[in-house]
Design a protein around this motif. Structure first.
Motif, PDB file in Angstrom:
ATOM      1  N   UNK A   7       9.587   5.276  -2.197  1.00  0.00           N
ATOM      2  CA  UNK A   7       9.451   4.880  -0.976  1.00  0.00           C
ATOM      3  C   UNK A   7      10.783   4.032  -0.184  1.00  0.00           C
ATOM      4  N   UNK A   8      10.856   4.541   0.965  1.00  0.00           N
ATOM      5  CA  UNK A   8      12.014   3.949   1.675  1.00  0.00           C
ATOM      6  C   UNK A   8      11.587   2.639   2.679  1.00  0.00           C
ATOM      7  N   UNK A   9      11.931   1.541   2.457  1.00  0.00           N
ATOM      8  CA  UNK A   9      11.458   0.251   3.279  1.00  0.00           C
ATOM      9  C   UNK A   9      10.089   0.054   3.101  1.00  0.00           C
ATOM     10  N   UNK A  10       9.390   0.522   1.855  1.00  0.00           N
ATOM     11  CA  UNK A  10       8.237   0.471   1.573  1.00  0.00           C
ATOM     12  C   UNK A  10       7.956   0.407  -0.101  1.00  0.00           C
ATOM     13  N   UNK A  11       7.041  -0.698  -0.424  1.00  0.00           N
ATOM     14  CA  UNK A  11       6.638  -0.837  -1.890  1.00  0.00           C
ATOM     15  C   UNK A  11       5.335  -0.027  -2.179  1.00  0.00           C
ATOM     16  N   UNK A  12       5.779   0.837  -3.223  1.00  0.00           N
ATOM     17  CA  UNK A  12       4.635   1.882  -3.691  1.00  0.00           C
ATOM     18  C   UNK A  12       3.716   1.112  -4.757  1.00  0.00           C
ATOM     19  N   UNK A  13       2.536   0.770  -3.940  1.00  0.00           N
ATOM     20  CA  UNK A  13       1.608   0.135  -4.721  1.00  0.00           C
ATOM     21  C   UNK A  13       0.669   1.212  -5.566  1.00  0.00           C
ATOM     22  N   UNK A  14      -0.147   0.579  -6.810  1.00  0.00           N
ATOM     23  CA  UNK A  14      -0.856   1.492  -7.634  1.00  0.00           C
ATOM     24  C   UNK A  14      -1.802   2.105  -6.519  1.00  0.00           C
ATOM     25  N   UNK A  15      -2.403   1.643  -5.646  1.00  0.00           N
ATOM     26  CA  UNK A  15      -3.471   2.096  -4.839  1.00  0.00           C
ATOM     27  C   UNK A  15      -2.935   3.264  -3.887  1.00  0.00           C
ATOM     28  N   UNK A  16      -1.434   3.213  -3.558  1.00  0.00           N
ATOM     29  CA  UNK A  16      -1.042   4.286  -2.579  1.00  0.00           C
ATOM     30  C   UNK A  16      -0.513   5.388  -3.566  1.00  0.00           C
ATOM     31  N   UNK A  17      -0.207   5.123  -4.757  1.00  0.00           N
ATOM     32  CA  UNK A  17       0.239   6.083  -5.760  1.00  0.00           C
ATOM     33  C   UNK A  17      -0.898   7.043  -5.901  1.00  0.00           C
ATOM     34  N   UNK A  18      -1.930   6.205  -6.537  1.00  0.00           N
ATOM     35  CA  UNK A  18      -3.313   6.844  -6.686  1.00  0.00           C
ATOM     36  C   UNK A  18      -3.841   7.963  -5.529  1.00  0.00           C
ATOM     37  N   UNK A  19      -3.726   7.355  -4.289  1.00  0.00           N
ATOM     38  CA  UNK A  19      -4.294   7.915  -3.155  1.00  0.00           C
ATOM     39  C   UNK A  19      -3.232   9.399  -3.126  1.00  0.00           C
ATOM     40  N   UNK A  20      -1.959   9.225  -2.796  1.00  0.00           N
ATOM     41  CA  UNK A  20      -1.084  10.342  -2.857  1.00  0.00           C
ATOM     42  C   UNK A  20      -1.414  11.402  -4.142  1.00  0.00           C
ATOM     43  N   UNK A  21      -1.586  10.761  -5.285  1.00  0.00           N
ATOM     44  CA  UNK A  21      -1.924  12.013  -6.269  1.00  0.00           C
ATOM     45  C   UNK A  21      -2.953  12.642  -6.081  1.00  0.00           C
ATOM     46  N   UNK A  22      -4.094  11.736  -5.638  1.00  0.00           N
ATOM     47  CA  UNK A  22      -5.395  12.652  -5.479  1.00  0.00           C
ATOM     48  C   UNK A  22      -5.354  13.562  -4.412  1.00  0.00           C
ATOM     49  N   UNK A  23      -4.697  13.396  -3.089  1.00  0.00           N
ATOM     50  CA  UNK A  23      -4.620  14.115  -2.186  1.00  0.00           C
ATOM     51  C   UNK A  23      -3.769  15.497  -2.374  1.00  0.00           C
ATOM     52  N   UNK A  24      -2.477  15.125  -3.249  1.00  0.00           N
ATOM     53  CA  UNK A  24      -1.588  16.269  -3.612  1.00  0.00           C
ATOM     54  C   UNK A  24      -2.382  16.980  -4.671  1.00  0.00           C
ATOM     55  N   UNK A  25      -3.213  16.680  -5.513  1.00  0.00           N
ATOM     56  CA  UNK A  25      -3.649  17.352  -6.467  1.00  0.00           C
ATOM     57  C   UNK A  25      -4.699  18.469  -5.863  1.00  0.00           C
ATOM     58  N   UNK A  26      -5.124  18.403  -4.453  1.00  0.00           N
ATOM     59  CA  UNK A  26      -6.022  19.468  -3.833  1.00  0.00           C
ATOM     60  C   UNK A  26      -4.826  20.594  -3.982  1.00  0.00           C
ATOM     61  N   UNK A  27      -3.678  20.583  -3.751  1.00  0.00           N
ATOM     62  CA  UNK A  27      -2.701  21.691  -3.767  1.00  0.00           C
ATOM     63  C   UNK A  27      -2.901  22.484  -5.009  1.00  0.00           C
ATOM     64  N   UNK A  28      -3.212  22.151  -5.991  1.00  0.00           N
ATOM     65  CA  UNK A  28      -3.347  22.599  -7.373  1.00  0.00           C
ATOM     66  C   UNK A  28      -4.543  23.586  -7.710  1.00  0.00           C
ATOM     67  N   UNK A  29      -5.549  23.303  -6.776  1.00  0.00           N
ATOM     68  CA  UNK A  29      -6.624  24.097  -6.603  1.00  0.00           C
ATOM     69  C   UNK A  29      -6.378  25.323  -6.072  1.00  0.00           C
ATOM     70  N   UNK A  30      -5.182  25.387  -5.203  1.00  0.00           N
ATOM     71  CA  UNK A  30      -5.140  26.795  -4.497  1.00  0.00           C
ATOM     72  C   UNK A  30      -3.973  27.690  -5.218  1.00  0.00           C
ATOM     73  N   UNK A  31      -3.052  26.901  -5.916  1.00  0.00           N
ATOM     74  CA  UNK A  31      -2.034  27.444  -6.475  1.00  0.00           C
ATOM     75  C   UNK A  31      -1.469  26.810  -7.676  1.00  0.00           C
ATOM     76  N   UNK A  32      -1.669  27.651  -8.869  1.00  0.00           N
ATOM     77  CA  UNK A  32      -1.482  26.734 -10.294  1.00  0.00           C
ATOM     78  C   UNK A  32       0.126  26.710 -10.460  1.00  0.00           C
ATOM     79  N   UNK A  33       0.830  27.318  -9.775  1.00  0.00           N
ATOM     80  CA  UNK A  33       2.551  27.450 -10.317  1.00  0.00           C
ATOM     81  C   UNK A  33       3.470  26.497  -9.675  1.00  0.00           C
TER      82      UNK A  33
END
Length: 106
Positions: A7-33
């Motif tokens: 984060x730039x000028x922003x603190x990454x909280x565990x809630x934000x980190x978990x939200x990002x990981x869940x949203x970016x995890x959708x990408x793995x459903x389409x492409x494994x590599x």
């Protein structure tokens, strides 16, 4: 897949980190590599910016999104990344570009 979130000028909280990981995890459903992903969240006056760089074999895919709300920016970013990964995957699987020498004449 390794996900690094900064984060730039922003603190990454565990809630934000978990939200990002869940949203970016959708990408793995389409492409494994996907090798790794680097997510940068930044705060500017009156806007939140989310950027991602996905490393796939042979290419780096980069996209960014701006919104007034951080969670909306992350949602928009995940949608854009998803579309770009699907586009990259379809280009890898597209074998319709045969040369004119190999085409049969009707």
């Amino acid at each position: 897949m390794n996900i690094s979130i900064s984060g730039h000028h922003l603190e990454i909280t565990p809630a934000i980190k978990e939200y990002v990981e869940s949203k970016i995890g959708r990408v793995l459903k389409h492409f494994d590599h996907v090798i790794d992903a680097q997510v940068i969240l930044s705060l500017e006056p009156l806007k939140h910016i989310a950027e991602i760089t996905l490393r796939v074999p042979g290419k780096d895919i980069h996209c960014s999104a701006e919104e007034e709300n951080l969670y909306a920016a992350i949602d928009l970013l995940s949608d854009k990344a998803d579309r770009l990964v699907i586009k990259h995957k379809s280009k890898l699987q597209d074998h319709s570009n045969d040369s004119t020498k190999r085409m049969t004449v009707a």
